[in-house]
Structure formats: structure tokens, C-alpha cells
Design an enzyme around this catalytic site. Structure first.
Site, PDB file in Angstrom:
ATOM      1  N   SER A   1       3.661 -11.589   7.803  1.00 44.59           N
ATOM      2  CA  SER A   1       3.235 -10.217   7.506  1.00 44.59           C
ATOM      3  C   SER A   1       2.950 -10.046   6.026  1.00 44.59           C
ATOM      4  O   SER A   1       3.843 -10.197   5.183  1.00 44.59           O
ATOM      5  CB  SER A   1       4.324  -9.226   7.931  1.00 44.59           C
ATOM      6  OG  SER A   1       4.092  -7.981   7.307  1.00 44.59           O
TER       7      SER A   1
ATOM      8  N   GLN B   1       2.274  -7.272   4.682  1.00 43.51           N
ATOM      9  CA  GLN B   1       2.914  -6.032   4.214  1.00 43.51           C
ATOM     10  C   GLN B   1       4.339  -6.326   3.749  1.00 43.51           C
ATOM     11  O   GLN B   1       4.783  -5.802   2.725  1.00 43.51           O
ATOM     12  CB  GLN B   1       2.921  -4.992   5.337  1.00 43.51           C
ATOM     13  CG  GLN B   1       1.521  -4.474   5.643  1.00 43.51           C
ATOM     14  CD  GLN B   1       1.484  -3.495   6.793  1.00 43.51           C
ATOM     15  OE1 GLN B   1       2.466  -3.286   7.486  1.00 43.51           O
ATOM     16  NE2 GLN B   1       0.329  -2.889   7.006  1.00 43.51           N
TER      17      GLN B   1
ATOM     18  N   SER C   1      -7.141  -2.641   2.677  1.00 38.03           N
ATOM     19  CA  SER C   1      -5.955  -3.358   2.192  1.00 38.03           C
ATOM     20  C   SER C   1      -5.937  -3.440   0.663  1.00 38.03           C
ATOM     21  O   SER C   1      -4.919  -3.199   0.025  1.00 38.03           O
ATOM     22  CB  SER C   1      -6.019  -4.806   2.685  1.00 38.03           C
ATOM     23  OG  SER C   1      -5.206  -5.001   3.771  1.00 38.03           O
TER      24      SER C   1
ATOM     25  N   GLY D   1       0.773   2.168   7.908  1.00 37.81           N
ATOM     26  CA  GLY D   1       1.846   1.180   7.766  1.00 37.81           C
ATOM     27  C   GLY D   1       1.846   0.557   6.382  1.00 37.81           C
ATOM     28  O   GLY D   1       2.907   0.308   5.790  1.00 37.81           O
TER      29      GLY D   1
ATOM     30  N   ASP E   1      -6.480  -8.171  12.250  1.00 33.43           N
ATOM     31  CA  ASP E   1      -7.098  -6.863  12.507  1.00 33.43           C
ATOM     32  C   ASP E   1      -8.450  -6.991  13.207  1.00 33.43           C
ATOM     33  O   ASP E   1      -8.990  -6.010  13.708  1.00 33.43           O
ATOM     34  CB  ASP E   1      -7.258  -6.092  11.191  1.00 33.43           C
ATOM     35  CG  ASP E   1      -5.904  -5.677  10.634  1.00 33.43           C
ATOM     36  OD1 ASP E   1      -4.921  -5.649  11.401  1.00 33.43           O
ATOM     37  OD2 ASP E   1      -5.828  -5.383   9.423  1.00 33.43           O
TER      38      ASP E   1
HETATM   39  C1  S3P Z   1      -2.100  -5.343   6.100  1.00 34.09           C
HETATM   40  C2  S3P Z   1      -1.462  -6.379   6.736  1.00 34.09           C
HETATM   41  C3  S3P Z   1      -1.483  -6.561   8.189  1.00 34.09           C
HETATM   42  C4  S3P Z   1      -2.637  -5.803   8.809  1.00 34.09           C
HETATM   43  C5  S3P Z   1      -2.695  -4.381   8.313  1.00 34.09           C
HETATM   44  C6  S3P Z   1      -2.920  -4.369   6.814  1.00 34.09           C
HETATM   45  C7  S3P Z   1      -1.983  -5.229   4.632  1.00 34.09           C
HETATM   46  O1  S3P Z   1      -0.275  -6.072   8.730  1.00 34.09           O
HETATM   47  O2  S3P Z   1      -2.527  -5.820  10.211  1.00 34.09           O
HETATM   48  O3  S3P Z   1      -3.745  -3.688   8.937  1.00 34.09           O
HETATM   49  O4  S3P Z   1      -2.741  -4.460   4.028  1.00 34.09           O
HETATM   50  O5  S3P Z   1      -1.133  -5.922   4.072  1.00 34.09           O
HETATM   51  P1  S3P Z   1       1.047  -6.972   8.825  1.00 34.09           P
HETATM   52  O6  S3P Z   1       1.515  -7.246   7.463  1.00 34.09           O
HETATM   53  O7  S3P Z   1       2.021  -6.114   9.588  1.00 34.09           O
HETATM   54  O8  S3P Z   1       0.641  -8.187   9.586  1.00 34.09           O
END
Ligand code: S3P
Length: 461
Positions: free
Chosen positions: A181, A183, A23, A94, A340
């Protein structure tokens, strides 16, 4: 597909050092790409997801050098990116795709973003909707989904990659994010760097705060309190020059769960991230009776080789002694801090005395695979007692611990965390466990299988 087999182990004594947190790595590259000059990122991981972020910025015209465990990004500043010749492929990462949308929302050119099989099925409306409110023009694959089980057959719109985005001329907004979230929050903060005025974000639950910390290190005009963050777009970023990435707690958790459940085991995980917004799994395991000691390093005086580097994230060692575990209730509010790590915690719960309930864990359904389904199906094959109970809109995972798991044939569903969690279950089970695919693990942790092998040569083939 490369299947692998694990057998039960009875003994564990190990010290492991892990590559940099996935991350945090994405964020380090992104902010380095937006602040003029040279940024060196140390302990950079070799996983596929982070490579997609590096590749994306190369396609956007940046020079990026990659050494064995360091990456150097040369940037021309926030408006130094160039329109790529071809669509940017983000693989199944993602974080790459959603955070990149935030950056591209601020760029005055259009880019097409494509994704791999699993990411092409993951929801994007949560990011595209607020970015449109800020002024970005976004087109994507729109699908009408029928909500099953509803007499009225109410339909719901969702968006998926590929996505075409044309940014520029953004305005700050105040936005209450409907799902917890990091992200989404991060995409909006990054877009906020390019917006007129202030972008204010309110989260339903506090999620990981790596973007906020990193933005502060790069001297952004940001302030945060609890679930609220606000950023102003009129300040240029300044690179700290060098960044050291702490080890990834989401990779460490597999070994922590393993050690916690082997009597007499002793494990030390070195220089791992101790960011409280990511430590939910450690807190839950402690509550379950795990003997875990956390010792923190004074990050300000961190040294890498001969030079002083910026750490900005708490970091330290985690020491685990094997014991036995008991069930617990994990509240909805805790879920973002262990999202995670949930698959690994489901393995721990399967072998704990009594019942463990994970409340409000529905977000697990929209990860690389539906992890509630993948873990439930696999753990049940090994003899675990696991069910999913609905309570209003929330989904609760209920696990009744058993004495022993038995080896079985396991499907990874192409999901790295399902594969690694089930490998841990296999190491704690009687007999052999065959997992259909080890290559998906490269998404986050290419060294996982060789560390397992080194833990005990005979437990792995
Ligand atoms: C992440 C946020 C999480 C996590 C992903 C990494 C990030 O997702 O599950 O593996 O680096 O910001 P979400 O924001 O969809 O919860």
C-alpha cells in the site's frame, strides 16, 4: 444520484488532456504545507478528493489560494500547523485520511478525523499500528470481525474512522509493511519527517513512488532502493517554488481501453504521468496486443506558460490505435502498478480473445467499494464471463473474453472507477447501458462525462 446512459460507438478519433494526477496532487499539497514559503502547484485537478486535502490544511491554519488550474500554498514550515477548531472531515478520500495521519503523527496537538460513508468502512489498522509504534497516540473505531468459513471462528481486529490522533515525540522505526500500500508507506515517510533518527520501510511489493520522488524534490533526507526506503527526520524541507502535475494515468486508462478495442480508433492522451510504478495497465494492454505508443517529454525542460517549473515525474503522450486484444495472465507482483486501473482492465479482458487471469487482486475488495463484487456483478449483466477463484489466501479474477457485450442497467455502488469502467463497457456494447449514478465520478474525474460526450455526441445522453 444522477443516472446517465451510454450507447455503443463504432468510431473514435480524439486528443485528450487530463487534469493533474490525483495521487501526486495530494502529495504536492502536503509537502508544500510542510515547507516554509510559497509553493505554486500547476494543473491542479478539480476533483473532490483533492479538495478534501486542501480543506484539511486550511483547517490546520494555512492560507491556500485556489485558481482555475493552480493552487498556491503558503506555509510557515513543518511546525506551523495549528490545532483545528473542529474535526477534519476527509470525505471518502482514503489518501487524504491516511496521509494526513502521517503528518498529524508529528504534530503536538490532537485532531479528530472523520470520514464519509464509504471511507468509514475502510481498514485503518494498517496505518494506525505502525504510527503507534512510532509514538503517536491514536484512538479509533475498533471492530472485531469474525473470519467467515473458519471453524475456530478466529476473530480479527480492524480499525475504522473516526480517528482521534495526538502526535509529537516520534521515534524512527524499521517497519515491514504487511500489505502492498502506497498510502501506508507514504503515511510512514511523512511521519518519518518528524521522527528522531531514521525511519526504514520495507514493502512486500513495490508500490507507487510519488511520495519518495516528491520528498526528494523538497530536499528531504531520503534514500530508496527497490522496495526499501529510509528517511531521516532532522532536515527541513525546501520548496521548489513551482510544481507541474502531469495528467492522471488512472483517468487516461478509460479512454485507452476504449480506443484499444475500437477498430480504426486513434487516441492521443497528452502530458500524462509515465511513472513506471503506475504504468502496469499500459504494459498489460500491450501484452494483450494493444497498439500503444508512449512518447516521453523531457521533463527537466518543462515549461508552463512563460516559466520554468519542476516536474520530477516522467511525463509524455500515449498514442493508441484500435485493434483486437487477447487474454493474458497478470501476476500478483504487477497488481500495485495497476490497482486503480483493474476495473478498466476487467472490461478489456471481457472483450479479449481467450482467458485473462488477474492473480492476487484481493486488495480491490477494500477500495471505495468492493470492486471485485461491483465489477463482477455488472459485467455479468452485460454478458461477460467472469469468476473469482481462490488460491490459498489469494483471490484470482478469471475472465473468459466474449465477442460482444450487451447494454444493461448498471449499479455504480457509489464508486467512481466502477461507474467509469462500466461507461466504457457501455460504449463498447450493443444497445443502451444505463448507469445509476454519474455524480460519484466527481470523486476523481469531474470532466469524464463531458469528454465522453465530446468523443461522440450521439453516443451519450
Ligand atoms: C493511492 C494508493 C492506492 C490507490 C489509491 C491511491 C495513493 O491505495 O488505490 O487510489 O495515492 O497512494 P493503497 O495504498 O490502499 O493501495
Amino acid at each position: 444520484m444522477s443516472p446517465f446512459v451510454v450507447k455503443g460507438i463504432a468510431r473514435l478519433r480524439a486528443r485528450v488532456s487530463l487534469p493533474g494526477d490525483k495521487s501526486i496532487s495530494h502529495r504536492a499539497v502536503i509537502l508544500a504545507a510542510l515547507s516554509k514559503g510559497k509553493t505554486q502547484i500547476l494543473n491542479f485537478p478539480g476533483n473532490q478528493d483533492c479538495s478534501y486535502t486542501l480543506r484539511a490544511f486550511r483547517q490546520l491554519g494555512l492560507k491556500i489560494r485556489r485558481g482555475r488550474a493552480a493552487v498556491v500554498v503558503y506555509s510557515r514550515g513543518p511546525f506551523g500547523l495549528q490545532r483545528p477548531q473542529r474535526p477534519i472531515f476527509t470525505g471518502d478520500s482514503g489518501t487524504t485520511l491516511r496521509l494526513l495521519l502521517g503528518v498529524l503523527a508529528g504534530q503536538n496537538f490532537s485532531v479528530r478525523l472523520t470520514a464519509g460513508r464509504s471511507l468509514s468502512r475502510r481498514p485503518m489498522l494498517r496505518v494506525t499500528a505502525p504510527l503507534r509504534k512510532m509514538g503517536a497516540a491514536i484512538k479509533s473505531q475498533v471492530t472485531l470481525r469474525l473470519r467467515s468459513g473458519q471453524a475456530s471462528h478466529k476473530s480479527q481486529v480492524e480499525e475504522y474512522p473516526p480517528i482521534l490522533i495526538k502526535g509529537g515525540n516520534l521515534r524512527g522505526i524499521t517497519y515491514r509493511i504487511p500489505v502492498a500500500s502506497a498510502q501506508v508507506k507514504s503515511a510512514l515517510l511523512l511521519a518519518g519527517l518528524f521522527a528522531r533518527g531514521e525511519t526504514k520501510i520495507i514493502e512486500p511489493l513495490k508500490t507507487r513512488d510519488h511520495t519518495e520522488r516528491m520528498l526528494k524534490v523538497f530536499a528531504a533526507d531520503i534514500h530508496c532502493k527497490n522496495n526499501f526506503s529510509a528517511i531521516r527526520g532532522d532536515k527541513e524541507l525546501t520548496t521548489p517554488g513551482k510544481i507541474f502535475l502531469p495528467g492522471d494515468i488512472s483517468s487516461a486508462v478509460f479512454f485507452i481501453v476504449l480506443a484499444a478495442l475500437i477498430k480504426g480508433a486513434r487516441l492521443t492522451v497528452k502530458k500524462v504521468s509515465l511513472n513506471p510504478t503506475r504504468l502496469g495497465a499500459v504494459r498489460v494492454l500491450k501484452r494483450m496486443g494493444a497498439k500503444i505508443k508512449v512518447t516521453s517529454h523531457p521533463s527537466a525542460s518543462l515549461r508552463a506558460g512563460k516559466s520554468q517549473v519542476t516536474s520530477f515525474e516522467p511525463m509524455g503522450d500515449i498514442i493508441v490505435k484500435g485493434s483486437s486484444l487477447k487474454g493474458t495472465v497478470v501476476k500478483k507482483q504487477e497488481i500495485p502498478s495497476l490497482i486503480d486501473e483493474l476495473p478498466a482492465l476487467m472490461v478489456a479482458a471481457s472483450l479479449a480473445r481467450g482467458k485473462t487471469i488477474f492473480q492476487g487482486a484481493g486488495e480491490l475488495r477494500v477500495k471505495e467499494t468492493d470492486r471485485i463484487k461491483s465489477m463482477q456483478e455488472n459485467l455479468a449483466k452485460m454478458g461477460a464471463k467472469i469468476k473469482v477463484a481462490r488460491s490459498g489466501k489469494a483471490e484470482n479474477i478469471v475472465i473468459e473474453g466474449v465477442e460482444k457485450l450487451r447494454g444493461a442497467k448498471i449499479k455504480s455502488f457509489g464508486d467512481h472507477r466502477t461507474a467509469m469502467s462500466m461507461a466504457v463497457a457501455g460504449l463498447l456494447a450493443g444497445g443502451k447501458t444505463r448507469i445509476d449514478d454519474g455524480s460519484c465520478i466527481n470523486k476523481s474525474f469531474p470532466g469524464f462525462l463531458s469528454i465522453l460526450r465530446s468523443l461522440r455526441e450521439k453516443s451519450y445522453h
